[in-house]
Design a protein around this motif. Structure first.
Motif, PDB file in Angstrom:
ATOM      1  N   ASP A   1       0.874  -1.481   0.135  1.00  0.00           N
ATOM      2  CA  ASP A   1       0.182  -0.017   0.103  1.00  0.00           C
ATOM      3  C   ASP A   1       0.801   1.337   0.150  1.00  0.00           C
ATOM      4  OD1 ASP A   1      -2.916   1.407   0.633  1.00  0.00           O
ATOM      5  OD2 ASP A   1      -1.387   2.002   2.369  1.00  0.00           O
ATOM      6  N   PHE A   2       0.422   2.025  -1.257  1.00  0.00           N
ATOM      7  CA  PHE A   2       0.899   3.114  -0.896  1.00  0.00           C
ATOM      8  C   PHE A   2       0.699   4.184  -1.037  1.00  0.00           C
ATOM      9  CE2 PHE A   2       3.858   0.949  -3.788  1.00  0.00           C
ATOM     10  CZ  PHE A   2       5.212   0.944  -3.463  1.00  0.00           C
ATOM     11  N   LYS A   3       0.826   5.521   0.847  1.00  0.00           N
ATOM     12  CA  LYS A   3      -0.340   6.191   0.990  1.00  0.00           C
ATOM     13  C   LYS A   3       0.703   7.926   1.080  1.00  0.00           C
ATOM     14  CE  LYS A   3      -3.017   4.987   3.509  1.00  0.00           C
ATOM     15  NZ  LYS A   3      -3.679   5.382   5.610  1.00  0.00           N
ATOM     16  N   GLN A   4       0.464   8.453   0.897  1.00  0.00           N
ATOM     17  CA  GLN A   4       0.721  10.125   0.602  1.00  0.00           C
ATOM     18  C   GLN A   4      -0.121  10.629   1.762  1.00  0.00           C
ATOM     19  OE1 GLN A   4       1.311  13.031  -2.624  1.00  0.00           O
ATOM     20  NE2 GLN A   4       1.836  13.914  -1.454  1.00  0.00           N
ATOM     21  N   VAL A   5       0.314  11.469   3.117  1.00  0.00           N
ATOM     22  CA  VAL A   5       0.213  12.025   3.879  1.00  0.00           C
ATOM     23  C   VAL A   5       0.879  13.297   3.862  1.00  0.00           C
ATOM     24  CG1 VAL A   5      -0.955   9.948   5.342  1.00  0.00           C
ATOM     25  CG2 VAL A   5       1.733  10.629   5.102  1.00  0.00           C
ATOM     26  N   THR A   6       0.562  14.395   4.803  1.00  0.00           N
ATOM     27  CA  THR A   6       1.047  15.767   4.690  1.00  0.00           C
ATOM     28  C   THR A   6       0.857  16.279   5.702  1.00  0.00           C
ATOM     29  OG1 THR A   6       0.346  16.582   2.740  1.00  0.00           O
ATOM     30  CG2 THR A   6       1.231  18.381   4.168  1.00  0.00           C
ATOM     31  N   VAL A   7       1.511  16.883   7.210  1.00  0.00           N
ATOM     32  CA  VAL A   7       1.761  16.127   8.451  1.00  0.00           C
ATOM     33  C   VAL A   7       2.414  17.495   8.763  1.00  0.00           C
ATOM     34  CG1 VAL A   7       1.782  16.192  11.415  1.00  0.00           C
ATOM     35  CG2 VAL A   7       0.935  14.333   9.296  1.00  0.00           C
TER      36      VAL A   7
ATOM     37  N   GLN B   1       2.987  20.749   6.676  1.00  0.00           N
ATOM     38  CA  GLN B   1       3.712  21.102   5.935  1.00  0.00           C
ATOM     39  C   GLN B   1       4.969  20.712   5.344  1.00  0.00           C
ATOM     40  OE1 GLN B   1       4.695  25.593   6.629  1.00  0.00           O
ATOM     41  NE2 GLN B   1       2.874  25.901   6.454  1.00  0.00           N
ATOM     42  N   GLN B   2       4.653  19.009   6.314  1.00  0.00           N
ATOM     43  CA  GLN B   2       6.061  17.991   5.315  1.00  0.00           C
ATOM     44  C   GLN B   2       4.918  16.992   4.436  1.00  0.00           C
ATOM     45  OE1 GLN B   2       9.307  18.630   5.524  1.00  0.00           O
ATOM     46  NE2 GLN B   2       8.634  16.068   4.000  1.00  0.00           N
ATOM     47  N   SER B   3       5.391  16.838   4.057  1.00  0.00           N
ATOM     48  CA  SER B   3       4.886  15.789   2.092  1.00  0.00           C
ATOM     49  C   SER B   3       5.575  14.779   2.636  1.00  0.00           C
ATOM     50  CB  SER B   3       4.327  16.079   1.510  1.00  0.00           C
ATOM     51  OG  SER B   3       3.301  15.021   0.889  1.00  0.00           O
ATOM     52  N   SER B   4       5.040  13.500   3.112  1.00  0.00           N
ATOM     53  CA  SER B   4       5.538  12.117   3.272  1.00  0.00           C
ATOM     54  C   SER B   4       5.217  10.760   2.606  1.00  0.00           C
ATOM     55  CB  SER B   4       5.655  11.837   4.840  1.00  0.00           C
ATOM     56  OG  SER B   4       6.204  12.582   5.534  1.00  0.00           O
ATOM     57  N   LEU B   5       5.945   9.403   2.168  1.00  0.00           N
ATOM     58  CA  LEU B   5       5.332   9.118   1.591  1.00  0.00           C
ATOM     59  C   LEU B   5       5.584   7.601   2.726  1.00  0.00           C
ATOM     60  CD1 LEU B   5       3.888   7.275  -1.195  1.00  0.00           C
ATOM     61  CD2 LEU B   5       6.668   6.908  -1.839  1.00  0.00           C
ATOM     62  N   ILE B   6       4.290   7.051   3.088  1.00  0.00           N
ATOM     63  CA  ILE B   6       4.022   5.735   3.719  1.00  0.00           C
ATOM     64  C   ILE B   6       3.737   4.217   2.651  1.00  0.00           C
ATOM     65  CG2 ILE B   6       2.587   4.556   5.012  1.00  0.00           C
ATOM     66  CD1 ILE B   6       2.513   7.395   6.094  1.00  0.00           C
ATOM     67  N   ILE B   7       5.005   4.108   2.873  1.00  0.00           N
ATOM     68  CA  ILE B   7       4.732   2.048   1.844  1.00  0.00           C
ATOM     69  C   ILE B   7       4.414   1.391   3.024  1.00  0.00           C
ATOM     70  CG2 ILE B   7       5.528   0.600   0.549  1.00  0.00           C
ATOM     71  CD1 ILE B   7       7.774   2.999  -0.486  1.00  0.00           C
ATOM     72  N   THR B   8       3.995   0.795   2.772  1.00  0.00           N
ATOM     73  CA  THR B   8       3.036  -0.961   4.380  1.00  0.00           C
ATOM     74  C   THR B   8       2.938  -1.655   3.683  1.00  0.00           C
ATOM     75  OG1 THR B   8       2.034   0.966   5.477  1.00  0.00           O
ATOM     76  CG2 THR B   8       2.004  -1.725   5.140  1.00  0.00           C
ATOM     77  N   ILE B   9       4.145  -3.168   3.521  1.00  0.00           N
ATOM     78  CA  ILE B   9       4.142  -4.248   2.863  1.00  0.00           C
ATOM     79  C   ILE B   9       3.545  -5.154   3.927  1.00  0.00           C
ATOM     80  CG2 ILE B   9       5.555  -5.904   1.569  1.00  0.00           C
ATOM     81  CD1 ILE B   9       7.453  -3.430   1.030  1.00  0.00           C
ATOM     82  N   GLU B  10       2.805  -5.634   3.513  1.00  0.00           N
ATOM     83  CA  GLU B  10       2.141  -7.165   4.324  1.00  0.00           C
ATOM     84  C   GLU B  10       1.856  -8.133   3.971  1.00  0.00           C
ATOM     85  OE1 GLU B  10      -1.442  -5.557   6.619  1.00  0.00           O
ATOM     86  OE2 GLU B  10      -1.112  -3.779   5.723  1.00  0.00           O
TER      87      GLU B  10
ATOM     88  N   LEU C   1       8.432  14.019   1.078  1.00  0.00           N
ATOM     89  CA  LEU C   1       8.455  13.711  -0.499  1.00  0.00           C
ATOM     90  C   LEU C   1       8.982  15.444  -0.700  1.00  0.00           C
ATOM     91  CD1 LEU C   1       5.480  12.307  -0.776  1.00  0.00           C
ATOM     92  CD2 LEU C   1       7.260  11.396  -1.720  1.00  0.00           C
ATOM     93  N   ASP C   2       9.062  15.880  -1.774  1.00  0.00           N
ATOM     94  CA  ASP C   2       9.600  17.104  -1.750  1.00  0.00           C
ATOM     95  C   ASP C   2       8.131  17.344  -2.510  1.00  0.00           C
ATOM     96  OD1 ASP C   2      12.182  16.047  -2.237  1.00  0.00           O
ATOM     97  OD2 ASP C   2      12.427  15.961  -4.699  1.00  0.00           O
ATOM     98  N   LEU C   3       8.395  19.348  -2.124  1.00  0.00           N
ATOM     99  CA  LEU C   3       7.261  20.022  -1.886  1.00  0.00           C
ATOM    100  C   LEU C   3       6.536  20.608  -2.722  1.00  0.00           C
ATOM    101  CD1 LEU C   3       7.047  22.207   1.229  1.00  0.00           C
ATOM    102  CD2 LEU C   3       5.839  19.912   0.871  1.00  0.00           C
TER     103      LEU C   3
END
Length: 459
Positions: free
Chosen positions: A372-378, A380-389, A457-459
């Motif tokens: 699962d790929f998910k982009q979140v912003t907290v 003003q910092q954007s991050s990519l979360i990759i979850t492998i199950e 991630l880059d803004l």
């Protein structure tokens, strides 16, 4: 004793202190100059009006027969017109129409300070403004004339401040606030840079920061010392990694000779359980050495290749390869849509890190792997979360943090017969950390292991 330099923190604090004191001094001096309770020259416009009135009185009464009668007539005309109050004294200082009460005290005090008719002045006594003297001639006598009028104007702002110490203190604080804010900024900015650099080192990102050597001289010295410390740490780490790499290279030669000797023994004596075990352990040792070389190479060269990367393009082929590999083993890989985002990093290392986790999940799962790929912003910092199950045997809860350590082998069936060297997840952890990311292991909702990777991630 050396004078403080403005480039130093000590010099800046010293300069701002004296500048604040100078502002207070200027305020006090300016207030005294504007204070109507002090003796001042009569303003030009007012002086011209007073001189015109003095000339009018002289022209009307200089040839009169009685001084007293003329002054009473002047006073009556003043009462009728509501104009200024006039007071006259002779050359010896005797009042011809003596005032009473507070006016008497004010006029007597005023004539002791201003008695030159060539230089009329004015001063405020409470709400009574007195000006003079101006020369007049009444009944052939030379007299000095003074003017008195009720003062209805509010006192100047600076004068009000001087009369109210608390307001004066508040005004000084407000005036010095910009300087103090600038001083706080000059202190906090290099301190925050140093704090961020220390946090990066704590996260394992050991790199020089030229910005630390800017600002006040004290912070420049601290920044230079910090960078020297970082250089020393980098040198020690590089020496350690080179030593590990050299040892691994040196181990490959006797290992190769060992496998060749074992192969000759099998050819001469035939296959046996002992020789097969020697060959299997030699193969595992070779795999371990190869992974050690890969780990040391990544840790040494991780910062040499940095590119702007499209997340979708970066791992699209990895996902397709994972699906193909899973199908060959009668398993499935299910992946969500990859967000269209951009990040900075080493493409080869990032691909290898995620691929390593996916292949491990495929190897140990029972039927399926979920990516699962998910982009979140907290903040003003954007991050990519990759979850492998996966839905495999999983890892015990108390071992979830330890699986990223080099050579760690879990006690469950997940690693018992895998033949792995225990370096795969250690390599992945190293790559993610070098890219300012985080990697954690969790219990999967499908029963197996879940590995969560977070990358900026880059803004």
């Amino acid at each position: 004793m050396n004078l403080p330099k403005f480039s130093s923190l000590y010099g800046r604090i010293f300069a701002i202190f004296w500048l604040t004191m100078l502002l207070v001094l200027i305020t006090v001096l300016a207030a005294s100059q504007l204070d109507p309770r002090q003796l001042h020259d009569v303003p030009a416009n007012s002086l011209k009006d007073l001189q015109n009135q003095a000339q009018t009185i002289t022209s009307n009464y200089q040839n009169s027969s009685s001084i007293r009668a003329s002054i009473k007539q002047i006073e009556r005309s003043n009462v009728d017109s509501g104009r200024l109050n006039y007071y006259f004294n002779d050359t010896e200082g005797h009042w011809l129409n003596p005032p009473s009460g507070m006016r008497a005290r004010a006029l007597n005090n005023f004539i002791t300070q201003s008695d030159k008719s060539n230089f009329p002045q004015q001063r405020l006594y409470g709400r009574l403004m007195i000006a003079g003297p101006l020369p007049v001639v009444i009944a052939q006598h030379e007299l000095n004339m003074y003017f008195a009028i009720r003062w209805h104007q509010p006192p100047p702002f600076l004068l009000q401040l001087l009369d109210r110490p608390l307001q004066l203190l508040l005004a000084v604080m407000l005036a010095s606030t910009p300087l103090l804010l600038w001083l706080a900024w000059a202190l906090s900015k290099p301190a925050m840079r140093l704090e961020k650099a220390a946090q990066k080192v704590a996260r394992g990102i050991i790199e020089l920061d030229p910005e630390l050597e800017k600002g006040p001289s004290e912070f420049k010295q601290a920044g230079a010392s910090f960078n020297q410390m970082v250089m020393a740490i980098n040198n020690k780490i590089s020496e350690q990694q080179r030593l590990l790499s050299n040892i691994s290279h040196e181990l490959r030669s006797p290992l190769t000779r060992l496998r060749m000797a074992n192969a000759l023994a099998i050819r001469k004596q035939g296959d046996s359980a002992e020789l097969a075990r020697i060959d299997m352990e030699a193969e595992r040792l070779e795999l371990m050495i190869n992974e050690l070389l890969e780990l040391s190479r990544q840790q040494i060269d991780s910062h040499q290749i940095q590119q702007n990367l499209s997340v979708a393009e970066l791992w699209a082929e990895t996902i397709e390869d994972g699906k193909f590999e899973a199908e060959q083993q009668k398993k499935s890989l299910i992946c969500s849509a990859i967000p269209k985002a951009v990040m900075t990093g080493n493409p080869n290392l990032l691909i290898s890190a995620v691929e390593n986790v996916i292949r491990n999940a495929i190897r140990y799962c029972e039927h399926s792997v979920w990516v699962d790929f998910k982009q979140v912003t907290v903040k003003q910092q954007s991050s990519l979360i990759i979850t492998i199950e996966d839905d495999g045997p999983g890892v015990d809860k108390e071992e979830l943090e330890a699986i990223f350590r080099p050579f760690y082998r879990v006690s469950t069936a997940r690693e018992r017969h895998s033949g792995g060297a225990g370096l795969g997840l250690a390599i992945t952890h190293s790559v993610i950390t070098q890219h300012n990311g985080q990697i954690t292991a969790l219990r999967s909702q499908h029963g197996g292991l879940a590995v969560q990777i977070t990358l900026p991630l880059d803004l």
